[in-house]
Design a protein around this motif. Sequence first.
Motif, PDB file in Angstrom:
ATOM      1  N   PHE A  39      12.120   0.062   9.064  1.00 29.64           N
ATOM      2  CA  PHE A  39      11.045   1.221   9.756  1.00 29.64           C
ATOM      3  C   PHE A  39      11.811   2.488   9.256  1.00 29.64           C
ATOM      4  N   ILE A  40      11.162   3.684   8.776  1.00 31.38           N
ATOM      5  CA  ILE A  40      11.863   4.351   7.931  1.00 31.38           C
ATOM      6  C   ILE A  40      10.834   5.655   8.706  1.00 31.38           C
ATOM      7  N   LEU A  41      12.258   6.369   9.148  1.00 34.05           N
ATOM      8  CA  LEU A  41      11.432   7.949  10.451  1.00 34.05           C
ATOM      9  C   LEU A  41      11.659   9.255   9.780  1.00 34.05           C
ATOM     10  N   SER A  53       4.379   7.487   3.578  1.00 39.47           N
ATOM     11  CA  SER A  53       5.527   9.220   3.540  1.00 39.47           C
ATOM     12  C   SER A  53       5.222  10.702   2.403  1.00 39.47           C
ATOM     13  N   MET A  54       5.367  11.546   3.484  1.00 41.84           N
ATOM     14  CA  MET A  54       4.977  12.871   2.755  1.00 41.84           C
ATOM     15  C   MET A  54       3.738  13.387   3.186  1.00 41.84           C
ATOM     16  N   LEU A  86       0.391  -1.425   0.391  1.00 38.88           N
ATOM     17  CA  LEU A  86       0.332   0.121  -0.126  1.00 38.88           C
ATOM     18  C   LEU A  86       0.916   0.994  -0.234  1.00 38.88           C
ATOM     19  N   ILE A  87       0.629   1.774  -0.637  1.00 38.76           N
ATOM     20  CA  ILE A  87       1.241   3.117  -1.132  1.00 38.76           C
ATOM     21  C   ILE A  87       0.314   4.736  -1.342  1.00 38.76           C
ATOM     22  N   VAL A  88       0.215   5.375   0.074  1.00 37.57           N
ATOM     23  CA  VAL A  88      -0.065   6.339  -0.163  1.00 37.57           C
ATOM     24  C   VAL A  88       0.880   7.584   0.089  1.00 37.57           C
ATOM     25  N   LYS A  89       1.982   8.071  -0.398  1.00 40.73           N
ATOM     26  CA  LYS A  89       3.082   8.736   0.044  1.00 40.73           C
ATOM     27  C   LYS A  89       1.886   9.671  -0.644  1.00 40.73           C
ATOM     28  N   ASN A  90       2.999  11.204  -0.409  1.00 39.14           N
ATOM     29  CA  ASN A  90       2.568  12.036  -0.619  1.00 39.14           C
ATOM     30  C   ASN A  90       1.127  13.494  -1.164  1.00 39.14           C
ATOM     31  N   ASN A  91       0.319  12.822  -0.177  1.00 39.78           N
ATOM     32  CA  ASN A  91      -1.092  12.573  -0.091  1.00 39.78           C
ATOM     33  C   ASN A  91      -1.190  14.200   1.630  1.00 39.78           C
ATOM     34  N   MET A  92      -2.523  13.783   1.562  1.00 36.50           N
ATOM     35  CA  MET A  92      -2.786  15.027   3.277  1.00 36.50           C
ATOM     36  C   MET A  92      -3.171  14.456   4.111  1.00 36.50           C
ATOM     37  N   LEU A  95       7.657   6.086   7.244  1.00 33.70           N
ATOM     38  CA  LEU A  95       6.553   7.174   7.632  1.00 33.70           C
ATOM     39  C   LEU A  95       7.486   8.644   7.355  1.00 33.70           C
ATOM     40  N   SER A  96       8.262   8.581   6.424  1.00 35.35           N
ATOM     41  CA  SER A  96       9.444   9.463   6.851  1.00 35.35           C
ATOM     42  C   SER A  96       8.517  10.802   5.896  1.00 35.35           C
ATOM     43  N   LYS A  97       9.415  11.607   6.602  1.00 35.75           N
ATOM     44  CA  LYS A  97       8.777  13.222   6.417  1.00 35.75           C
ATOM     45  C   LYS A  97       7.355  13.765   6.402  1.00 35.75           C
ATOM     46  N   ASN A  98       6.084  13.439   7.698  1.00 32.04           N
ATOM     47  CA  ASN A  98       5.661  13.514   8.516  1.00 32.04           C
ATOM     48  C   ASN A  98       5.964  14.462   9.362  1.00 32.04           C
TER      49      ASN A  98
END
Length: 162
Positions: A139-141, A98-99, A72-78, A117-120
């Motif tokens: 696990f990326i933070l 992420s993002m 599941l990829i949901v990066k760069n949303n809001m 979970l980077s760039k949150n």
Amino acid sequence: MAEEAAAVASRCQEAQETGVLNLSGCALVEVPTTALYLFLKDVEVTKIDLSDNQLKRIPPKLLSTFSKVQTLIVKNNMLASLPKQLVDLHCLTKIDISMNKLTAIPALPSSAVYVDLSKNAITEIREEEIEIISNSREFILVGNQLDNPSKTKIGHLNHVLV
């Protein structure tokens, strides 16, 4: 609007053949769950990519409809949160959130071995989240503003990138 609908329809047709639902960059402000269900009700979707849209929420129906999803990829949303039903996706091994605008680590299935979970906007890791982090292989933070006590809590975990 018609252009976005045509893009979604075309990508659903591709998903019927591949099992990969790629709706990245479709300028979606919401997930068209009814249309996805109609197009893909008999398809085993293993990957969903909703990245690079303007989504503020992921509908629980999406997760229950495609319960066999592995990626599941949901990066760069809001996204500020994820549905609690995410934890029920027992086949999910990779998730990229992420993002977005998450302020806490969401409940994840124990099958998730790669979590980005980077760039949150996560600043703190609570005790109950340590187990979620420990269950993964990576696990990326990176890019969150974690406080020092949180960094100490996960400092011994080699598979965590901060």
